[in-house]
Enzyme design. Structure first.
Site, PDB file in Angstrom:
ATOM      1  N   ALA A 103     -12.799   3.602  -2.072  1.00  0.00           N
ATOM      2  CA  ALA A 103     -12.196   4.919  -2.276  1.00  0.00           C
ATOM      3  C   ALA A 103     -13.225   5.946  -2.732  1.00  0.00           C
ATOM      4  O   ALA A 103     -13.212   7.100  -2.296  1.00  0.00           O
ATOM      5  CB  ALA A 103     -11.061   4.807  -3.300  1.00  0.00           C
ATOM      6  N   TYR A 161      -8.428   6.828 -11.988  1.00  0.00           N
ATOM      7  CA  TYR A 161      -8.775   6.097 -10.774  1.00  0.00           C
ATOM      8  C   TYR A 161      -9.977   6.687 -10.037  1.00  0.00           C
ATOM      9  O   TYR A 161     -10.725   5.955  -9.376  1.00  0.00           O
ATOM     10  CB  TYR A 161      -7.571   6.058  -9.822  1.00  0.00           C
ATOM     11  CG  TYR A 161      -6.425   5.239 -10.343  1.00  0.00           C
ATOM     12  CD1 TYR A 161      -6.463   3.852 -10.291  1.00  0.00           C
ATOM     13  CD2 TYR A 161      -5.305   5.839 -10.904  1.00  0.00           C
ATOM     14  CE1 TYR A 161      -5.419   3.085 -10.775  1.00  0.00           C
ATOM     15  CE2 TYR A 161      -4.248   5.081 -11.387  1.00  0.00           C
ATOM     16  CZ  TYR A 161      -4.308   3.704 -11.321  1.00  0.00           C
ATOM     17  OH  TYR A 161      -3.272   2.950 -11.803  1.00  0.00           O
ATOM     18  N   TRP A 206      -7.124   4.286  -3.957  1.00  0.00           N
ATOM     19  CA  TRP A 206      -7.080   4.305  -2.502  1.00  0.00           C
ATOM     20  C   TRP A 206      -5.950   5.195  -1.997  1.00  0.00           C
ATOM     21  O   TRP A 206      -6.131   5.975  -1.066  1.00  0.00           O
ATOM     22  CB  TRP A 206      -6.949   2.879  -1.994  1.00  0.00           C
ATOM     23  CG  TRP A 206      -7.224   2.633  -0.542  1.00  0.00           C
ATOM     24  CD1 TRP A 206      -6.567   1.748   0.258  1.00  0.00           C
ATOM     25  CD2 TRP A 206      -8.247   3.202   0.301  1.00  0.00           C
ATOM     26  NE1 TRP A 206      -7.101   1.735   1.531  1.00  0.00           N
ATOM     27  CE2 TRP A 206      -8.133   2.620   1.586  1.00  0.00           C
ATOM     28  CE3 TRP A 206      -9.239   4.161   0.076  1.00  0.00           C
ATOM     29  CZ2 TRP A 206      -8.968   2.968   2.646  1.00  0.00           C
ATOM     30  CZ3 TRP A 206     -10.088   4.500   1.145  1.00  0.00           C
ATOM     31  CH2 TRP A 206      -9.941   3.917   2.401  1.00  0.00           C
ATOM     32  N   LYS A 249     -11.274 -11.918   2.057  1.00  0.00           N
ATOM     33  CA  LYS A 249     -12.619 -11.488   1.652  1.00  0.00           C
ATOM     34  C   LYS A 249     -12.648 -11.151   0.165  1.00  0.00           C
ATOM     35  O   LYS A 249     -13.714 -11.213  -0.475  1.00  0.00           O
ATOM     36  CB  LYS A 249     -13.091 -10.320   2.508  1.00  0.00           C
ATOM     37  CG  LYS A 249     -12.187  -9.093   2.526  1.00  0.00           C
ATOM     38  CD  LYS A 249     -12.423  -8.139   1.394  1.00  0.00           C
ATOM     39  CE  LYS A 249     -11.401  -7.025   1.416  1.00  0.00           C
ATOM     40  NZ  LYS A 249     -11.548  -6.086   0.280  1.00  0.00           N
ATOM     41  N   ASP A 289     -15.745  -5.647   6.151  1.00  0.00           N
ATOM     42  CA  ASP A 289     -15.121  -5.548   4.840  1.00  0.00           C
ATOM     43  C   ASP A 289     -15.722  -6.561   3.869  1.00  0.00           C
ATOM     44  O   ASP A 289     -15.850  -6.306   2.668  1.00  0.00           O
ATOM     45  CB  ASP A 289     -13.609  -5.764   4.974  1.00  0.00           C
ATOM     46  CG  ASP A 289     -12.813  -5.017   3.917  1.00  0.00           C
ATOM     47  OD1 ASP A 289     -13.425  -4.337   3.074  1.00  0.00           O
ATOM     48  OD2 ASP A 289     -11.573  -5.112   3.936  1.00  0.00           O
ATOM     49  N   VAL A 344      -5.674  -3.551 -10.329  1.00  0.00           N
ATOM     50  CA  VAL A 344      -5.333  -4.888  -9.856  1.00  0.00           C
ATOM     51  C   VAL A 344      -6.538  -5.526  -9.163  1.00  0.00           C
ATOM     52  O   VAL A 344      -7.188  -4.904  -8.321  1.00  0.00           O
ATOM     53  CB  VAL A 344      -4.138  -4.841  -8.875  1.00  0.00           C
ATOM     54  CG1 VAL A 344      -3.876  -6.219  -8.278  1.00  0.00           C
ATOM     55  CG2 VAL A 344      -2.896  -4.331  -9.603  1.00  0.00           C
ATOM     56  N   LYS A 398      -4.455  -4.983   0.664  1.00  0.00           N
ATOM     57  CA  LYS A 398      -5.247  -6.130   1.114  1.00  0.00           C
ATOM     58  C   LYS A 398      -4.928  -7.336   0.240  1.00  0.00           C
ATOM     59  O   LYS A 398      -5.517  -7.511  -0.828  1.00  0.00           O
ATOM     60  CB  LYS A 398      -6.745  -5.799   1.054  1.00  0.00           C
ATOM     61  CG  LYS A 398      -7.149  -4.640   1.959  1.00  0.00           C
ATOM     62  CD  LYS A 398      -8.628  -4.306   1.830  1.00  0.00           C
ATOM     63  CE  LYS A 398      -9.019  -3.164   2.759  1.00  0.00           C
ATOM     64  NZ  LYS A 398     -10.457  -2.810   2.654  1.00  0.00           N
ATOM     65  N   SER A 450     -16.432  -2.483  -6.005  1.00  0.00           N
ATOM     66  CA  SER A 450     -15.422  -3.514  -5.761  1.00  0.00           C
ATOM     67  C   SER A 450     -14.954  -4.128  -7.072  1.00  0.00           C
ATOM     68  O   SER A 450     -15.743  -4.733  -7.806  1.00  0.00           O
ATOM     69  CB  SER A 450     -16.015  -4.616  -4.860  1.00  0.00           C
ATOM     70  OG  SER A 450     -15.198  -5.767  -4.887  1.00  0.00           O
TER      71      SER A 450
END
EC number: 1.1.1.94
Length: 341
Positions: free
Chosen positions: A145, A50, A13, A196, A249, A284, A110, A259
């Site tokens: 992302a 990533y 991100w 969420k 979201d 993470v 988040k 996700s």
């Protein structure tokens, strides 16, 4: 006119947002704590771990020198994991003294801090005093992302108690595929963004167990109801939870293979152990630590959150998923809108 912006955190991100800001004409400094990332980002213009297959703008430069990254910046964007926010902000603090321009502090994480159970803006407020910064803005909403990297149309909210700061951040980020709306409900935006992730673990688990669309829709809808209950107790506006950082979201995190929270739940549903899931994810899983914080917060204020509690039991008490689902379905019948669970 372009702004000078430091982006702290070179995960998926952080890298994508830094790249977007460069595309928007800003002078961007991407800070990472990992020197091994520098040759790839600066010379090869990729970040394959990533963002596999994504080519970065050649003007994007990464550094491990925090002081140089923060020099004369107009804004500082924190995109590190939730439980690293306090330590990174503590490193930033002495570098903000004696500046002619106070930077806007932005965060795009988040989660809720373990131990203190604080929202991220609360952590930043504790560490960075008002006289050294212009204000704090959180950007949040349905956004993976990988999709932003591909130029997929994305809408987020920029939330701050300062409308002026929210509008400034809105202007920094907006382009033909990335649109921000302003909001003053920081509490609701941050709680929706964090909680969420817990529900997304549950959604992934249902998929791993083989449940269909009806079940997933039920989980998301009732999950949103309990997120709203907790948020309102802490002063959030109920309407925030039907906005971008709430239902928006929640939908994207509960339905997408991008996700990591959904992927973690999917593996749990297929029989994997949580320790193995976390060890093999490579990034993470914010919902894991947030599930424990949500359990503690709900207990403290007496808010019933049966779905979040069930996920907590699976993650931290090794409760069998199928038994937890049976317990949820066997609960006493309730009116849909009594907000008691």
């Amino acid at each position: 006119m372009g702004k000078r912006i430091a982006v702290l955190g070179a995960g998926s991100w952080g890298t994508v947002l830094a790249n977007l800001l460069v595309e928007n004409g800003h002078d961007v400094r991407l800070w990472t704590h990992d020197p091994a990332q520098l040759p790839e980002i600066n010379d090869q213009h990729t970040n394959e771990h990533y963002l596999p297959g994504f080519h970065l703008h050649e003007a994007l430069h990464a550094s491990t020198d925090l002081e140089a990254s923060l020099k004369d910046v107009d804004a500082i964007l924190f995109v590190v994991p939730t439980n690293a926010i306090r330590s990174v902000a503590t490193q930033v603090l002495p570098l903000l003294a004696e500046r002619s321009v106070k930077p806007i502090i932005i965060h795009a994480a988040k989660g809720l801090e373990k131990g203190s159970k604080k929202r991220i803006s609360e952590v930043l407020t504790e560490v960075l005093p008002d006289d050294l910064i212009r204000g704090i803005v959180v950007i949040s909403g349905p956004s993976h992302a990988e999709d932003v990297a591909a130029g997929d149309i994305t809408t987020l909210t920029a939330a701050s108690v300062s409308v002026e700061c929210a509008k400034a951040v809105q202007a920094i980020f907006m382009n033909q595929y990335f649109r921000l709306y302003t909001n003053t409900d920081v509490i609701g935006v941050e709680l929706g963004a964090a909680l969420k992730n817990v529900i997304a673990i549950g959604a992934g688990a249902l998929h791993g167990l083989g449940y269909g669309d009806n079940t997933k829709a039920a989980l998301m809808t009732r999950g949103l109801a309990e997120i709203t209950r907790l948020g309102v107790v802490f002063g959030a506006e109920p309407l925030t939870f039907i906005g971008l950082s709430g239902v928006g979201d929640l939908i994207v995190t509960c339905t997408s293979v991008h996700s990591r929270n959904w992927r973690a739940g999917d593996q749990l549903g297929q029989g994997a152990k949580i320790d193995d899931v976390l060890a093999n994810m490579g990034m993470v899983v914010e919902g894991y630590s947030t599930a424990k914080v949500a359990h503690e917060l709900a207990s403290e204020v007496g808010v019933e959150m049966p779905i979040s509690e069930a996920i907590y039991q699976v993650l931290y008490q090794d409760a069998p998923i199928k038994e937890v689902i049976a317990d949820l379905m066997g609960r006493e019948g309730k009116p849909e809108f009594d907000f008691q669970g």
